[in-house]
Design an enzyme around this catalytic site. Structure first.
Site, PDB file in Angstrom:
ATOM      1  N   ARG A 125     -18.421  36.897 -38.084  1.00 25.96           N
ATOM      2  CA  ARG A 125     -17.456  36.259 -37.172  1.00 25.96           C
ATOM      3  C   ARG A 125     -16.919  37.337 -36.252  1.00 25.96           C
ATOM      4  O   ARG A 125     -16.384  38.344 -36.706  1.00 25.96           O
ATOM      5  CB  ARG A 125     -16.310  35.622 -37.965  1.00 25.96           C
ATOM      6  CG  ARG A 125     -15.470  34.637 -37.143  1.00 25.96           C
ATOM      7  CD  ARG A 125     -14.222  34.181 -37.887  1.00 25.96           C
ATOM      8  NE  ARG A 125     -13.288  35.276 -38.009  1.00 25.96           N
ATOM      9  CZ  ARG A 125     -12.670  35.617 -39.144  1.00 25.96           C
ATOM     10  NH1 ARG A 125     -12.872  34.970 -40.261  1.00 25.96           N
ATOM     11  NH2 ARG A 125     -11.828  36.644 -39.152  1.00 25.96           N
ATOM     12  N   ASN A 146     -16.521  40.803 -38.137  1.00 23.58           N
ATOM     13  CA  ASN A 146     -16.490  40.761 -39.601  1.00 23.58           C
ATOM     14  C   ASN A 146     -17.889  40.463 -40.091  1.00 23.58           C
ATOM     15  O   ASN A 146     -18.426  39.387 -39.819  1.00 23.58           O
ATOM     16  CB  ASN A 146     -15.545  39.654 -40.071  1.00 23.58           C
ATOM     17  CG  ASN A 146     -14.141  39.830 -39.521  1.00 23.58           C
ATOM     18  OD1 ASN A 146     -13.365  40.611 -40.042  1.00 23.58           O
ATOM     19  ND2 ASN A 146     -13.831  39.127 -38.444  1.00 23.58           N
ATOM     20  N   SER A 151     -14.327  34.470 -43.272  1.00 23.01           N
ATOM     21  CA  SER A 151     -13.797  33.254 -43.897  1.00 23.01           C
ATOM     22  C   SER A 151     -13.275  32.228 -42.897  1.00 23.01           C
ATOM     23  O   SER A 151     -13.271  32.448 -41.691  1.00 23.01           O
ATOM     24  CB  SER A 151     -12.698  33.629 -44.891  1.00 23.01           C
ATOM     25  OG  SER A 151     -11.690  34.343 -44.229  1.00 23.01           O
ATOM     26  N   LYS A 305     -15.118  49.886 -38.410  1.00 23.59           N
ATOM     27  CA  LYS A 305     -14.427  50.174 -37.138  1.00 23.59           C
ATOM     28  C   LYS A 305     -15.081  51.371 -36.434  1.00 23.59           C
ATOM     29  O   LYS A 305     -15.168  51.423 -35.218  1.00 23.59           O
ATOM     30  CB  LYS A 305     -12.955  50.489 -37.389  1.00 23.59           C
ATOM     31  CG  LYS A 305     -12.201  49.436 -38.171  1.00 23.59           C
ATOM     32  CD  LYS A 305     -11.967  48.168 -37.364  1.00 23.59           C
ATOM     33  CE  LYS A 305     -11.184  47.131 -38.155  1.00 23.59           C
ATOM     34  NZ  LYS A 305     -11.923  46.527 -39.254  1.00 23.59           N
ATOM     35  N   GLU A 368     -11.104  46.040 -43.943  1.00 19.51           N
ATOM     36  CA  GLU A 368     -11.125  44.622 -43.614  1.00 19.51           C
ATOM     37  C   GLU A 368      -9.923  43.954 -44.273  1.00 19.51           C
ATOM     38  O   GLU A 368      -9.244  44.538 -45.100  1.00 19.51           O
ATOM     39  CB  GLU A 368     -12.416  43.983 -44.154  1.00 19.51           C
ATOM     40  CG  GLU A 368     -13.692  44.568 -43.585  1.00 19.51           C
ATOM     41  CD  GLU A 368     -13.724  44.538 -42.073  1.00 19.51           C
ATOM     42  OE1 GLU A 368     -13.296  43.524 -41.490  1.00 19.51           O
ATOM     43  OE2 GLU A 368     -14.153  45.516 -41.460  1.00 19.51           O
TER      44      GLU A 368
END
Length: 474
Positions: A125, A146, A151, A305, A368
């Protein structure tokens, strides 16, 4: 962007009645979380927090986010296959960030032994905010991608009905019809099903790696239910269970309780606190297996990152996606300013700029799950502490996106409905499946809009700050 539902937000009595109706509809639609008191049980559940009204999103930016998602899928997949790029990019980070180093160790071990997996599955995502420019225009800027446990695809497919209901109650049927249908869980399940099919064993299962205490279980069940409708069975197990009962045969096929596993879908394993020594051993066992991991360890590393920051360097995209100038241009248009804090002149300059103008930057660690970033005075203190230490290499600096705030009413269990100034973050779900070197699936499969009050700098729905929302295209 227009202000939206202005006059409707003024009438407190009407808001309270609408909120009651909206909450009942959300419960009826299955927009649910377990409670923080009983995160391991579904005996008592509550509604997942959401906005009373859908939030206005420029349709051009929504279309742009959808159009670039397949490019991001290609990019993540390319990075995951480029061992030298990952090693070079993460070399300074793994010296100072123990978690990334542990993941990288497993990555190296699997490469050394030879990757048994032949089918690769990405469910990701990509998250954006809408930068509000001085001339009044808006621009789409990526916050992060992500690549593990992305989610809310399940709950996002259940919220459009709630916002349509609210608008229909107000007799705004034309507006209600403008709320986009959205079913990410169906698309995510399609990706898992394709990987399962290519694995090629009719009796094999999908193993969902789950946490013991999982408030967001209904989001996960949405995907499980889609798979069951295709006659693909899912078992939920913790890392501890895998450590005790998981095994590999001589062909490195994975077995769990004696049943073959085709696909391993991680909804755990993305932050350090989720790993004990036993859990690290279980992760290594899974990675060594032939089963399709979603994600495999290289793809999890591709979502760090530090990789995001390196990808924004001049010329890097061209190396990873050769002969694809249109894709490169679409990707680069979404990048915000990203700055390395590695030891040296470049890192020194970035730190000096951020200390001088803290309101323009965010300091991000390799984590995360929301709630980890530092802003303002906290960021300045951290940079003062880190500036002469090699530990700074485990962070990156990012230009702070400044969206235009708007008003909406946030609904949360146990809190009165209140109108607050908000900003939104848009996520697009991507799915790709690769067999060997051939990309078999590359799709976008839906969106997620999350909205938070502007006093909250950081954190997603699971972190308890943002709430679920829907884009109202304008």
């Amino acid at each position: 962007m227009a202000t939206g539902w202005g006059s409707l937000l003024q009438d407190e009595q009407q808001l309270e009645e609408l909120a009651r109706q909206a909450v009942d509809r959300a419960l009826a639609e299955g927009v649910l979380l377990r409670t923080s008191q009983e995160p391991s049980s579904s005996e008592v559940v509550s509604y997942a927090p959401f906005t009373l009204f859908p939030s206005l999103v420029p349709s051009a930016l929504l279309e742009q986010a959808y159009a670039v998602q397949m490019d991001f899928n290609l990019l993540v997949d390319a990075v995951s296959q480029n061992a030298s790029f990952l090693e070079q990019t993460l070399s300074s980070t793994i010296k100072r960030d123990n978690f990334t180093a542990r993941l990288f160790d497993i990555h190296k071990q699997v490469l050394k032994e030879g990757i048994a997996q032949t089918v690769f599955l990405g469910l990701n995502r990509s998250d954006y905010m809408f930068q509000h420019n001085a001339d009044g225009s808006s621009a789409l800027k990526q916050i992060e991608i992500n690549t593990i446990s992305a989610s809310f695809g399940g709950l996002a497919s259940r919220t459009p009905a709630v916002h349509r209901h609210v608008l229909n109650v107000l007799s705004k049927t034309k507006e209600a019809a403008k709320i986009l249908s959205n079913n990410p869980s169906k698309g995510l399940a399609m990706g898992i099903a394709k990987a399962w099919e290519l694995y090629g064993s009719a009796n094999a299962l999908v193993l969902l790696v789950a946490q013991e205490k999982e408030r967001n279980i209904f989001d996960q069940r949405a995907i499980e239910n889609e798979l069951l409708a295709r006659n693909i069975h899912v078992i939920r197990r913790r890392f501890e269970d895998i450590s005790e009962k998981g095994s590999l045969d001589q062909d490195r096929k994975l077995f769990m309780d004696g049943q073959e596993v085709a696909v391993v879908y991680f909804r755990d394993g993305y932050i350090p606190s989720q790993y004990s020594l036993q859990n690290w051993e279980a992760r290594l066992l899974l990675e060594r297996s032939r089963a399709v991991k979603c994600p495999d360890i290289a793809t999890q590393l591709a979502g760090t990152k530090k990789v995001q920051q390196e990808l924004s360097r001049v010329g890097v995209l061209e190396v990873l996606l050769p002969d694809q100038p249109e894709a490169v241009a679409r990707l680069r248009a979404t990048f915000a300013g990203l700055y390395s804090l590695d030891m040296g002149e470049e890192g020194d300059q970035a730190i000096a700029e951020a200390i001088a103008a803290p309101s323009h930057f965010v300091l991000k660690p390799q984590r995360e799950g929301g709630g980890n970033n530092l802003y303002g005075e906290e960021m300045v203190q951290a940079l003062e502490r880190l500036k002469d230490s090699e530990e700074r290499a485990s962070y990156i600096l990012m230009e702070k996106i400044e969206p235009e705030p708007f008003e909406n009413c946030l609904l949360r269990p146990g809190s009165p409905a209140r109108v607050v100034r908000c900003i939104s973050e848009l996520g697009i779900f991507g799915v790709y499946v690769r067999q060997g070197k051939t990309l078999v699936v590359n799709k976008h499969v839906g969106h997620l809009l999350r909205t938070k009050a502007i006093e909250h700098a950081d954190g997603g729905v699971a972190a308890g700050v943002a709430v679920l929302d829907n884009p109202y295209p304008v």
